[in-house]
Structures are given as C-alpha cells and as structure tokens.
Design an enzyme around this catalytic site. Structure first.
Site, PDB file in Angstrom:
ATOM      1  N   SER A  97       0.997  -1.256   0.034  1.00  0.00           N
ATOM      2  CA  SER A  97       0.068  -0.126  -0.084  1.00  0.00           C
ATOM      3  C   SER A  97       0.913   1.392  -0.057  1.00  0.00           C
ATOM      4  CB  SER A  97      -0.901  -0.180   1.320  1.00  0.00           C
ATOM      5  OG  SER A  97      -1.859  -1.026   1.276  1.00  0.00           O
ATOM      6  N   LYS A 172      -6.339   2.858  -2.818  1.00  0.00           N
ATOM      7  CA  LYS A 172      -6.198   2.140  -1.478  1.00  0.00           C
ATOM      8  C   LYS A 172      -6.125   3.041  -0.310  1.00  0.00           C
ATOM      9  CE  LYS A 172      -4.862  -1.308   1.449  1.00  0.00           C
ATOM     10  NZ  LYS A 172      -5.851  -2.296   1.909  1.00  0.00           N
ATOM     11  N   LYS A 241      -0.053   5.269   8.258  1.00  0.00           N
ATOM     12  CA  LYS A 241       0.857   5.468   6.964  1.00  0.00           C
ATOM     13  C   LYS A 241      -0.155   5.548   6.080  1.00  0.00           C
ATOM     14  CE  LYS A 241       1.470   2.071   4.764  1.00  0.00           C
ATOM     15  NZ  LYS A 241       0.769   1.097   3.748  1.00  0.00           N
TER      16      LYS A 241
HETATM   17  P1  NDP Z   1       4.430  -6.624   7.934  1.00  0.00           P
HETATM   18  O1  NDP Z   1       4.985  -5.507   8.849  1.00  0.00           O
HETATM   19  O2  NDP Z   1       3.678  -8.073   8.536  1.00  0.00           O
HETATM   20  O3  NDP Z   1       5.685  -7.145   6.983  1.00  0.00           O
HETATM   21  C1  NDP Z   1       6.401  -6.153   6.383  1.00  0.00           C
HETATM   22  C2  NDP Z   1       7.429  -6.907   5.324  1.00  0.00           C
HETATM   23  O4  NDP Z   1       8.265  -5.991   4.866  1.00  0.00           O
HETATM   24  C3  NDP Z   1       8.164  -8.060   6.022  1.00  0.00           C
HETATM   25  O5  NDP Z   1       8.538  -8.921   5.265  1.00  0.00           O
HETATM   26  C4  NDP Z   1       9.499  -7.321   6.550  1.00  0.00           C
HETATM   27  O6  NDP Z   1      10.708  -7.945   6.647  1.00  0.00           O
HETATM   28  C5  NDP Z   1       9.503  -6.402   5.258  1.00  0.00           C
HETATM   29  N1  NDP Z   1      10.228  -5.199   5.362  1.00  0.00           N
HETATM   30  C6  NDP Z   1      10.264  -4.266   6.496  1.00  0.00           C
HETATM   31  N2  NDP Z   1      11.009  -3.338   6.400  1.00  0.00           N
HETATM   32  C7  NDP Z   1      11.934  -3.495   5.435  1.00  0.00           C
HETATM   33  C8  NDP Z   1      13.256  -3.074   4.761  1.00  0.00           C
HETATM   34  N3  NDP Z   1      13.664  -1.909   5.042  1.00  0.00           N
HETATM   35  N4  NDP Z   1      13.784  -3.587   3.650  1.00  0.00           N
HETATM   36  C9  NDP Z   1      13.099  -4.713   3.065  1.00  0.00           C
HETATM   37  N5  NDP Z   1      12.063  -5.501   3.576  1.00  0.00           N
HETATM   38  C10 NDP Z   1      11.442  -4.678   4.639  1.00  0.00           C
HETATM   39  O7  NDP Z   1       3.524  -5.701   6.879  1.00  0.00           O
HETATM   40  P2  NDP Z   1       2.181  -6.520   6.052  1.00  0.00           P
HETATM   41  O8  NDP Z   1       2.585  -7.656   5.429  1.00  0.00           O
HETATM   42  O9  NDP Z   1       1.016  -6.498   7.054  1.00  0.00           O
HETATM   43  O10 NDP Z   1       2.022  -5.341   4.996  1.00  0.00           O
HETATM   44  C11 NDP Z   1       2.813  -5.088   3.883  1.00  0.00           C
HETATM   45  C12 NDP Z   1       1.913  -4.200   3.047  1.00  0.00           C
HETATM   46  O11 NDP Z   1       0.535  -4.536   2.605  1.00  0.00           O
HETATM   47  C13 NDP Z   1       1.926  -2.875   3.653  1.00  0.00           C
HETATM   48  O12 NDP Z   1       1.926  -1.778   2.776  1.00  0.00           O
HETATM   49  C14 NDP Z   1       0.461  -2.899   4.169  1.00  0.00           C
HETATM   50  O13 NDP Z   1       0.005  -1.598   4.387  1.00  0.00           O
HETATM   51  C15 NDP Z   1      -0.305  -3.624   3.115  1.00  0.00           C
HETATM   52  N6  NDP Z   1      -1.515  -4.358   3.665  1.00  0.00           N
HETATM   53  C16 NDP Z   1      -1.535  -5.193   4.761  1.00  0.00           C
HETATM   54  C17 NDP Z   1      -2.772  -5.984   5.063  1.00  0.00           C
HETATM   55  C18 NDP Z   1      -2.694  -6.540   6.301  1.00  0.00           C
HETATM   56  O14 NDP Z   1      -3.941  -7.060   6.568  1.00  0.00           O
HETATM   57  N7  NDP Z   1      -1.506  -7.177   7.179  1.00  0.00           N
HETATM   58  C19 NDP Z   1      -3.815  -5.597   4.263  1.00  0.00           C
HETATM   59  C20 NDP Z   1      -3.882  -4.839   3.054  1.00  0.00           C
HETATM   60  C21 NDP Z   1      -2.656  -4.300   2.855  1.00  0.00           C
HETATM   61  P3  NDP Z   1      11.157  -8.702   7.826  1.00  0.00           P
HETATM   62  O15 NDP Z   1      10.494  -9.945   8.081  1.00  0.00           O
HETATM   63  O16 NDP Z   1      12.562  -8.616   7.844  1.00  0.00           O
HETATM   64  O17 NDP Z   1      10.637  -7.908   8.954  1.00  0.00           O
END
Ligand code: NDP
Length: 297
Positions: A97, A172, A241
């Site tokens: 997102s 979104k 965010k």
């Molecule tokens: P999480 O916080 O659960 O996961 C984040 C992911 O990004 C992890 O794989 C993390 O890796 C990785 N990450 C974080 N920082 C970095 C970095 N600096 N460099 C590389 N990788 C990084 O988030 P979500 O999966 O919940 O959300 C992901 C996206 O999807 C967001 O934009 C969110 O707004 C959107 N979203 C989420 C929903 C939900 O229900 N959860 C629903 C709809 C959209 P690591 O494992 O190392 O921490």
C-alpha cells in the site's frame, strides 16, 4: 502464467499468504529476515534468494509487498539491488500500500530499463490473502494491466484496473482512510453507549440493522473487540501511514480534508502510545482507556 518465473519479495503478515498462491516450482522468494523466507520455502517448496538481485535474476515477474513505497524504492539500487538482476521485458508489480508519487517515479525509472510497472495494492486482510479472495486495485497502462491480471488473479478474486500508475495506491489510501475514520467513530460511539447503559453487543446488533453499519461494526468489532481477542493482523502503524497517503492525495488535488487530518492526528497519537507492533483496531483500546470503559459482550 505457464513457464514464467516469479519472484516475491516481502513475506510479512499479508505477503506470505499471498505468495503461497503462486506456483511453487516457478517461485523464488526473498525476505529481509532470511529465516522467514526459509520457513516459507519449507512450507511451500519455493526457492530462497539471498539478495533482491538474485531473486530478480531470471524472473519474468517480480512482486513486492513491503511496508511503504520507501522500502520498495530502496530495494532497486546497489550491487545486490533488484535492478542489478532484472532483465528488459520484466514486469514489476508492487502490492505494497504505497504512495502514488513514488510509484510514478518508480515506473519512470523502470521504464528506462525496459521494465513495466503496476501498483497493485490489495484489500481483504490476511483472511482474504489466505483464501485468495483479495480485491486488487491496479494502476497501470492497458498493456501492463493485461500482463499483470493472470498473476494477480492467483491471489485475488476482484482484479480491477482503476487508472494509470499511482491510481491503485491512491484508491487504496482512500479506502483505508475510510477504515480508520470508521474505527474511531465506532469506538467513540460504543464507548458512550456502554457508559449510557447500553450493552455493546445490543448496540451493534441494532446499528448493523440500521444505517450506521460498516465493515468495522459488522465484522471487525464483533469478532475482535467484543470477544477481547484483539488479534494482530494489520499493524496500526501501517494504517496511520495509509491515512497520511490519503491526506497527501487530498492536498495534491486541492481538496480540504479536516476529517482525514483529524483521523491522521489521532492515529499518530495511537501509534506513538501503542508502538509499532499494535494492531489497527487497538486504536479502540485508547478510546477505552481515555473514557474509562471496556467495550465487550
Ligand atoms: P508486515 O509488517 O507484517 O511485513 C512487512 C514486510 O516488509 C516483512 O517481510 C519485512 O521483512 C519487510 N520489510 C520491512 N522493512 C523492510 C526493509 N527496510 N527492507 C526490506 N524489507 C523490509 O506488513 P504487512 O505484510 O501487513 O503489510 C505489507 C504491505 O501490505 C503494507 O503496505 C500494508 O499496508 C499492506 N497491507 C496489509 C494488510 C494486512 O492485513 N496486514 C492488508 C492490506 C494491505 P522482515 O520479515 O525482515 O521484517
């Protein structure tokens, strides 16, 4: 889809169940914390890449699902970055997102390398990701959308082309800003009703048969707040965010947004108090503690 290699980067709360729908024999995964990628590969059989470059090398399609557009942009450069591995003709689908302006910049940069880009954020939560029933809103040109659709259809049941690059992220952000406003409004209203002597469950049953109902009142609060379960599926920090992105969109388009400004401030306060790992619905916990009442039933 057949014969095409796919890379998925970002196996977080929503990324992992999304990637689980992609064909394992064609899939390479990368995650910043490698242990998560290895656990995914053990469960689903995909290949693990050591770096974004390695994930991109030989892939026809690259999908990213990271917290914000900033992290996506940061994966592009450097000797281990995506651009060092991606070949001309590849397709880059960003399911983060993210924000529209960064996506437009990313698309222009990638086009210079012969790579097509679409923003393809998702809605439907971790349950929808597990079920493969996400709504996916795509910002792209027609040709890129036609290429993206069959891959996205593996993870979602509603794949909508909503406009040019950036418009998926814009839609979104507005959707999630509405979610944020709803969470606050339902929390405040229920806190007052409970204090006024109405049972929270009764209040919701009536509201859900009336004109004030929403996804928050019909599903989220009954399943997560009334039960006292508060599962952590979508971080409050990420919703804050999203409200920020929506506020930026209103500013950019010259629309006054006092309501979203206030929602942004309240979610900013909640994030500061509750921290980075709190769930989005925990904003209601703050309303509870500020008003000295528990919404259960
Ligand atoms: P999480 O916080 O659960 O996961 C984040 C992911 O990004 C992890 O794989 C993390 O890796 C990785 N990450 C974080 N920082 C970095 C970095 N600096 N460099 C590389 N990788 C990084 O988030 P979500 O999966 O919940 O959300 C992901 C996206 O999807 C967001 O934009 C969110 O707004 C959107 N979203 C989420 C929903 C939900 O229900 N959860 C629903 C709809 C959209 P690591 O494992 O190392 O921490």
């Amino acid at each position: 889809m057949s014969g095409r290699r796919v890379a998925f980067l970002g196996l977080g709360a929503i990324g992992a169940p999304m990637a689980a729908h992609l064909p394992a024999d064609a899939l390479t995964v990368w995650n910043r914390t490698r242990a998560r990628a290895e656990a995914f590969a053990r469960a689903h059989g995909a290949r693990v890449a050591a770096t974004p470059r390695e994930a991109a090398a030989g892939s026809d399609v690259v999908l990213t699902c990271l917290p914000t557009s900033r992290e996506v942009e940061a994966l592009l450069d450097g000797p281990d970055g995506l651009l060092a591995g991606l070949g001309r003709g590849a397709l880059f689908l960003d399911c983060t997102s993210g924000d529209p302006a960064t996506s437009r910049r990313l698309a222009a940069r990638l086009a210079g390398h012969g790579i097509a880009f679409a923003d393809a954020p998702v809605s439907g939560g971790t349950n929808g990701a597990e079920a493969g029933t996400l709504a996916i809103m795509v910002g792209a040109d027609e040709e890129t959308f036609a290429r993206a659709r069959p891959i996205l259809a593996l993870m979602g049941s509603r794949i909508e082309h909503v406009g040019p690059v950036g418009s998926g992220h814009a839609l979104k952000a507005v959707n999630n800003a509405l979610l944020a406003v709803n969470i606050l409004a339902v929390g405040e209203g229920l806190a007052a009703l409970v204090k006024a002597g109405v049972r929270a469950r009764t209040a919701l049953e009536v509201i859900n048969a009336s004109s004030g109902r929403s996804f928050v009142s019909e599903t989220l609060v009954p399943e997560r707040v009334l039960t006292g379960m508060w599962p952590r599926t979508f971080r409050l920090a990420l919703l804050e965010k999203d409200v920020g992105i929506a506020r930026g969109l209103l500013r950019e388009t010259g629309v006054d947004g006092p309501l979203l400004d206030l929602a942004g401030e309240l979610f900013g306060r909640a994030r500061a108090i509750l921290g980075e790992s709190a769930d989005h619905l925990e904003a209601i916990r703050l309303i509870e503690s500020d008003s000295g009442v528990e919404i259960r039933g």
